[in-house]
Write a protein that holds these residues in place. Structure first.
Motif, PDB file in Angstrom:
ATOM      1  N   ASP A 133       0.836  -1.208   0.000  1.00 19.87           N
ATOM      2  CA  ASP A 133       0.000   0.000   0.000  1.00 19.87           C
ATOM      3  C   ASP A 133       0.868   1.255   0.000  1.00 19.87           C
ATOM      4  O   ASP A 133       0.591   2.224  -0.721  1.00 19.87           O
ATOM      5  N   ALA A 136       2.441   1.788  -3.349  1.00 21.61           N
ATOM      6  CA  ALA A 136       1.468   2.340  -4.305  1.00 21.61           C
ATOM      7  C   ALA A 136       1.310   3.842  -4.094  1.00 21.61           C
ATOM      8  O   ALA A 136       1.241   4.616  -5.058  1.00 21.61           O
ATOM      9  N   TYR A 141       5.181   1.631  -9.041  1.00 22.42           N
ATOM     10  CA  TYR A 141       4.408   0.603  -9.747  1.00 22.42           C
ATOM     11  C   TYR A 141       5.283  -0.465 -10.380  1.00 22.42           C
ATOM     12  O   TYR A 141       4.902  -1.627 -10.453  1.00 22.42           O
ATOM     13  N   LEU A 144       6.031  -2.879  -7.692  1.00 24.05           N
ATOM     14  CA  LEU A 144       4.830  -3.655  -7.376  1.00 24.05           C
ATOM     15  C   LEU A 144       4.629  -4.785  -8.380  1.00 24.05           C
ATOM     16  O   LEU A 144       4.295  -5.914  -8.005  1.00 24.05           O
ATOM     17  N   GLN A 149       2.354  -7.812  -7.591  1.00 28.95           N
ATOM     18  CA  GLN A 149       1.189  -7.078  -7.091  1.00 28.95           C
ATOM     19  C   GLN A 149       0.509  -6.325  -8.242  1.00 28.95           C
ATOM     20  O   GLN A 149       0.505  -5.096  -8.310  1.00 28.95           O
ATOM     21  N   ASP A 151      -2.667  -6.072  -9.110  1.00 26.63           N
ATOM     22  CA  ASP A 151      -3.957  -5.411  -8.891  1.00 26.63           C
ATOM     23  C   ASP A 151      -3.792  -3.921  -8.621  1.00 26.63           C
ATOM     24  O   ASP A 151      -4.655  -3.125  -9.002  1.00 26.63           O
ATOM     25  N   TYR A 152      -2.698  -3.545  -7.956  1.00 26.74           N
ATOM     26  CA  TYR A 152      -2.475  -2.123  -7.684  1.00 26.74           C
ATOM     27  C   TYR A 152      -2.364  -1.346  -9.004  1.00 26.74           C
ATOM     28  O   TYR A 152      -2.891  -0.242  -9.136  1.00 26.74           O
ATOM     29  N   HIS A 155      -5.791  -1.373 -10.926  1.00 28.09           N
ATOM     30  CA  HIS A 155      -6.758  -0.484 -10.275  1.00 28.09           C
ATOM     31  C   HIS A 155      -6.547   0.956 -10.700  1.00 28.09           C
ATOM     32  O   HIS A 155      -7.514   1.721 -10.844  1.00 28.09           O
ATOM     33  N   LYS A 156      -5.292   1.326 -10.924  1.00 27.54           N
ATOM     34  CA  LYS A 156      -4.970   2.687 -11.347  1.00 27.54           C
ATOM     35  C   LYS A 156      -5.052   2.855 -12.861  1.00 27.54           C
ATOM     36  O   LYS A 156      -4.912   3.968 -13.377  1.00 27.54           O
TER      37      LYS A 156
END
Length: 301
Positions: A133, A136, A141, A144, A149, A151-152, A155-156
């Motif tokens: 978190d 992010a 990114y 991530l 990761q 999904d982070y 999602h953006k």
């Protein structure tokens, strides 16, 4: 205003030490505490003087009163108190600005001081400790994605970062983000896909227009024998380069090129054995050279 307060901004660190030491030596502890509370910096020299002059029990009080510690105080206290006691004390007192400058990375992890690690840009350490978190929020990114990761990033809507790994590329296929998936060619094979695999996935998923727009002629024409967009867009020169002579409108092709390039079109017509076209445009020499005497004769009419 007391005399020592007036002079604070004009003194060197050495002069600070001398003034503080003189107060300790004279037993003026209240004045000493007032001075460190006003900005006279504590140094290993002063901390050692406290101990040597018998004020060891006041060490925590002095540290709490101080508004300025030199970086060397951390190392001094680690030797004198031990690393655990020193760090416990500083964390308990919330000396975060000082901790940021002095604590080693492993200590920041031990005390879960994630925000300080972020301020020090220890992003890899944060990733290893699952602080996704926070990464992010700091816009890390790429890291991530490297740690799976995805999904982070999704999602953006920052799909461009997914081209960095094989898992990211596979997610782009699932999401049908073909333009972004195509960009993954720039990182092949480091993202787990070869160029040929990327092209094949795009072909299989009906992305012929994209491949045509990106000029993947060799893949479309040589490998897939796919001429439709080239004919529709009158890419006669490209078709000729790959030997698709029967698909070419030779008259239109000749009309496209400037005068100095018409000779090239005639030479390609020779490769295509389009004798009728050559005869129509009176290419006597080329026809004669190729032994096409019938067409050579017609070329004079």
């Amino acid at each position: 205003m007391k005399d020592y307060e007036k002079r604070l901004d004009f003194l060197t660190p050495e002069q600070h030490d001398q003034l503080l030491f003189s107060q300790l030596k004279e037993g003026k502890i209240k004045t000493f505490l007032g001075m460190v509370g006003k900005g006279y910096g504590l140094t290993p020299f002063i901390l050692n003087a406290l101990i040597d002059l018998g004020y060891e029990n006041l060490l925590p009080t002095v540290l709490k009163a101080s508004v300025q510690l030199s970086n060397g105080c951390y190392n001094f206290l680690c030797v004198y108190w031990g690393k655990k006691k020193t760090e416990d004390f500083m964390v308990e007192q919330k000396y975060y600005s000082y901790i940021k400058e002095t604590f080693p990375v492993d200590s920041l992890v031990e005390y879960h001081l994630w925000d300080i690690l972020a301020q020090r840009e220890e992003f890899e350490t944060l990733a290893k400790n699952g602080q996704f978190d926070l990464l992010a929020k700091r816009g890390q990114y790429q890291l991530l994605v490297n740690y799976g990761q995805l999904d982070y990033v999704c999602h953006k809507g920052l799909y461009k970062f997914l081209i960095l790994t094989k898992a990211g590329m596979e997610r782009l296929v699932q999401l049908k983000k073909w333009a972004e998936f195509f960009v993954g060619i720039s990182l092949a094979p480091y993202n787990g896909f070869s160029v040929s695999e990327i092209l094949e996935v795009l072909w299989t998923n009906g992305m012929q227009k994209l491949l045509f727009a990106k000029c993947y002629d060799e893949f479309l024409l040589k490998e897939k024998k796919y001429t439709k967009p080239y004919v529709a867009n009158k890419k006669w020169g490209t078709l000729a380069a790959y030997g698709f002579y029967d698909e070419i409108d030779w008259e239109d092709y000749l009309g496209q090129v400037i005068e100095s390039k018409k000779e090239d079109v005639y030479k390609e017509a020779v490769e295509a054995k389009n004798w009728a076209f050559l005869a129509k445009h009176q290419q006597h020499k080329l026809l004669f050279k190729k032994g096409q005497l019938k067409w050579w004769w017609k070329s004079f009419r």
